[in-house]
Write a protein that holds these residues in place. Structure first.
Motif, PDB file in Angstrom:
ATOM      1  N   ALA A   1       0.781  -1.296  -0.099  1.00 20.33           N
ATOM      2  CA  ALA A   1      -0.148  -0.117  -0.127  1.00 20.33           C
ATOM      3  C   ALA A   1       0.858   1.326   0.160  1.00 20.33           C
ATOM      4  O   ALA A   1       0.611   2.296  -0.817  1.00 20.33           O
ATOM      5  N   SER A   2       1.849   1.281   0.782  1.00 20.78           N
ATOM      6  CA  SER A   2       2.793   2.361   0.717  1.00 20.78           C
ATOM      7  C   SER A   2       3.339   2.660  -0.487  1.00 20.78           C
ATOM      8  O   SER A   2       3.807   3.827  -1.123  1.00 20.78           O
ATOM      9  N   VAL A   3       3.986   1.635  -1.177  1.00 18.08           N
ATOM     10  CA  VAL A   3       4.590   2.006  -2.468  1.00 18.08           C
ATOM     11  C   VAL A   3       3.592   2.744  -3.555  1.00 18.08           C
ATOM     12  O   VAL A   3       4.077   3.567  -4.294  1.00 18.08           O
ATOM     13  N   GLU A   4       2.323   2.345  -3.281  1.00 18.63           N
ATOM     14  CA  GLU A   4       1.381   2.600  -4.508  1.00 18.63           C
ATOM     15  C   GLU A   4       0.704   3.906  -4.074  1.00 18.63           C
ATOM     16  O   GLU A   4      -0.181   4.675  -4.757  1.00 18.63           O
ATOM     17  N   GLN A   5       1.247   4.644  -2.929  1.00 17.23           N
ATOM     18  CA  GLN A   5       0.587   6.040  -2.320  1.00 17.23           C
ATOM     19  C   GLN A   5       0.910   7.154  -3.442  1.00 17.23           C
ATOM     20  O   GLN A   5       1.775   7.162  -4.127  1.00 17.23           O
ATOM     21  N   PRO A   6      -0.215   8.185  -3.754  1.00 15.68           N
ATOM     22  CA  PRO A   6       0.232   9.047  -4.758  1.00 15.68           C
ATOM     23  C   PRO A   6       0.953  10.113  -3.758  1.00 15.68           C
ATOM     24  O   PRO A   6       0.942  10.434  -2.542  1.00 15.68           O
ATOM     25  N   VAL A   7       1.967  10.742  -4.503  1.00 15.55           N
ATOM     26  CA  VAL A   7       3.000  11.661  -4.211  1.00 15.55           C
ATOM     27  C   VAL A   7       2.962  12.984  -4.792  1.00 15.55           C
ATOM     28  O   VAL A   7       3.011  13.034  -6.044  1.00 15.55           O
ATOM     29  N   ALA A   8       2.669  13.895  -4.180  1.00 17.70           N
ATOM     30  CA  ALA A   8       2.625  15.296  -4.680  1.00 17.70           C
ATOM     31  C   ALA A   8       3.831  15.964  -4.448  1.00 17.70           C
ATOM     32  O   ALA A   8       4.272  16.407  -3.298  1.00 17.70           O
ATOM     33  N   LEU A   9       5.018  16.146  -5.482  1.00 13.51           N
ATOM     34  CA  LEU A   9       6.200  16.678  -5.238  1.00 13.51           C
ATOM     35  C   LEU A   9       5.981  18.225  -5.083  1.00 13.51           C
ATOM     36  O   LEU A   9       5.590  18.897  -5.864  1.00 13.51           O
ATOM     37  N   PRO A  10       6.935  18.726  -4.311  1.00 11.78           N
ATOM     38  CA  PRO A  10       7.046  19.988  -4.275  1.00 11.78           C
ATOM     39  C   PRO A  10       7.968  20.214  -5.409  1.00 11.78           C
ATOM     40  O   PRO A  10       8.672  19.554  -6.128  1.00 11.78           O
ATOM     41  N   ASP A  11       8.266  21.866  -5.623  1.00  8.45           N
ATOM     42  CA  ASP A  11       8.909  22.072  -6.800  1.00  8.45           C
ATOM     43  C   ASP A  11      10.219  21.880  -6.567  1.00  8.45           C
ATOM     44  O   ASP A  11      10.968  22.397  -5.559  1.00  8.45           O
ATOM     45  N   LEU A  12      11.157  21.076  -7.320  1.00  5.90           N
ATOM     46  CA  LEU A  12      12.413  20.592  -7.198  1.00  5.90           C
ATOM     47  C   LEU A  12      13.377  20.789  -8.731  1.00  5.90           C
ATOM     48  O   LEU A  12      13.954  19.923  -8.902  1.00  5.90           O
ATOM     49  N   PRO A  13      13.186  22.050  -8.926  1.00  8.05           N
ATOM     50  CA  PRO A  13      13.980  22.233 -10.331  1.00  8.05           C
ATOM     51  C   PRO A  13      15.605  22.208 -10.556  1.00  8.05           C
ATOM     52  O   PRO A  13      16.042  21.678 -11.453  1.00  8.05           O
ATOM     53  N   ALA A  14      16.208  22.224  -9.325  1.00 12.36           N
ATOM     54  CA  ALA A  14      17.686  22.264  -9.172  1.00 12.36           C
ATOM     55  C   ALA A  14      18.188  21.359  -8.225  1.00 12.36           C
ATOM     56  O   ALA A  14      19.088  21.718  -7.798  1.00 12.36           O
ATOM     57  N   LEU A  15      17.418  20.136  -8.084  1.00 13.07           N
ATOM     58  CA  LEU A  15      17.884  19.237  -6.990  1.00 13.07           C
ATOM     59  C   LEU A  15      19.128  18.867  -7.172  1.00 13.07           C
ATOM     60  O   LEU A  15      19.500  18.157  -8.434  1.00 13.07           O
TER      61      LEU A  15
END
Length: 335
Positions: free
Chosen positions: A25-39
């Motif tokens: 269940a944890s692998v399949e959770q939706p993830v809303a990424l913050p803005d990471l343009p220059a990671l």
């Protein structure tokens, strides 16, 4: 050693049984990424079992994202002034989300320019309040003091994050989730021999490489906290230096093999040297329980699912209640 109540270890046993479903269940959770343009780098901050999960994830992040990934000690923020973290993400892994030094770390990392990601099992925790984004471990209540399903869920939550960062990884993570879910009720074929060896053991080495090293750290910790056994984790690339000499005393060696092609030579060498020196050696692989097609992080999680029952059963046989280790508590308030 204590007189055991009839319900000794029942919480831990139930939570171990729930771990494969938590992982899926944890692998399949939706993830809303913050803005990471220059990671430019990913750092983890955690303690105890959560730090072992973070170690597993750091190898997976580096391999898949091509970015440096390593652990930062919480004391950098709880005792010191922090370090520059511009263009970096900091993943704070905490089952409770309440340890004061991890709260300070999340707050301090954000102040030093990092994007802070919380990976917790407790909704609305203080760590989450300091983060830009939260991922859920999703293990539900965990009543045994030693963390099990929440560790496996943390590995899975990190894989969900990586799937969002590297979309090509997502299908492999999903396939791993299905394979881990199918693990329910399976055990290693050497279980009886392993239990007998653990009951005789005074000293245990747990050895791995890559993500298997993080799994080794976690299993060694479980043998200490559940069974009061002296256990140490080593990378197979390091153990052949000074630590090999301890095999001249009775020593049990558990090799956690994630079955990655890249780590086989290193594990083979360690196994050969320890056997030649007279050590009692067991090499444990996910495929021995029928689990295949795994990413390296998922393979590490499977090895934990298969070895947690060994720690539980060894503890009970030695007269310890793993649900309530005498000197430990569920939330460790490190400052």
């Amino acid at each position: 050693m204590i007189d055991l109540s009839p319900d000794a270890g029942q919480h831990m046993a139930r939570e171990i049984a729930e771990a494969p479903a938590v992982f899926a269940a944890s692998v399949e959770q939706p993830v809303a990424l913050p803005d990471l343009p220059a990671l430019r780098a990913i750092y983890t901050v955690a303690r105890g079992s959560s730090d072992a999960a973070a170690n597993i994830l750091s190898y997976e992040f580096m391999r898949e994202a091509g970015l440096p990934a390593t652990s930062l000690p919480p004391s950098i923020f709880s005792l010191g002034r922090g370090v520059s973290l511009r263009d970096s993400a900091v993943l704070v892994v905490s089952q409770s989300g309440a340890s004061p030094d991890l709260v300070r770390s999340a707050r301090g990392a954000k102040a030093m320019g990092a994007t802070v990601l919380a990976l917790t099992n407790a909704p609305d925790s203080p760590v989450e309040a300091e983060a830009h984004t939260t991922l859920r471990i999703g293990a539900g209540p965990e009543r045994a003091v030693p963390a099990t399903k929440s560790v496996v869920g943390a590995i899975a939550g990190g894989m969900a994050l990586l799937s969002a960062l590297v979309p090509a990884y997502a299908p492999r993570a999903a396939a791993s989730a299905r394979a881990v879910a199918a693990l329910q009720g399976r055990e290693l074929p050497q279980t009886r021999a392993l239990l007998a060896a653990l009951l005789r053991a005074s000293h245990v080495y747990v050895i791995g490489r890559d993500t298997g090293f993080g799994a080794a750290q976690e299993l060694a910790l479980k043998l200490k906290e559940c069974c009061a056994l002296h256990a140490e984790a080593y990378s197979s690339s390091e153990v052949l230096h000074g630590p090999l000499q301890l095999v001249t005393n009775p020593l049990l060696i558990l090799i956690l093999d994630t079955e990655q092609a890249e780590v086989q030579d290193s594990l083979d060498t360690a196994e050969t040297r320890f056997r030649a020196a007279g050590g009692t050696v067991f090499r444990l692989r996910p495929s021995q329980a029928g689990a295949t097609g795994l990413t390296p992080a998922a393979a590490a999680a499977v090895l934990l699912c298969l070895t947690y029952p060994l720690a539980l059963r060894t503890a009970l046989a030695l007269g310890h209640d793993p649900d309530r280790p005498a000197t430990l508590s569920k939330v460790t308030e490190t400052r």
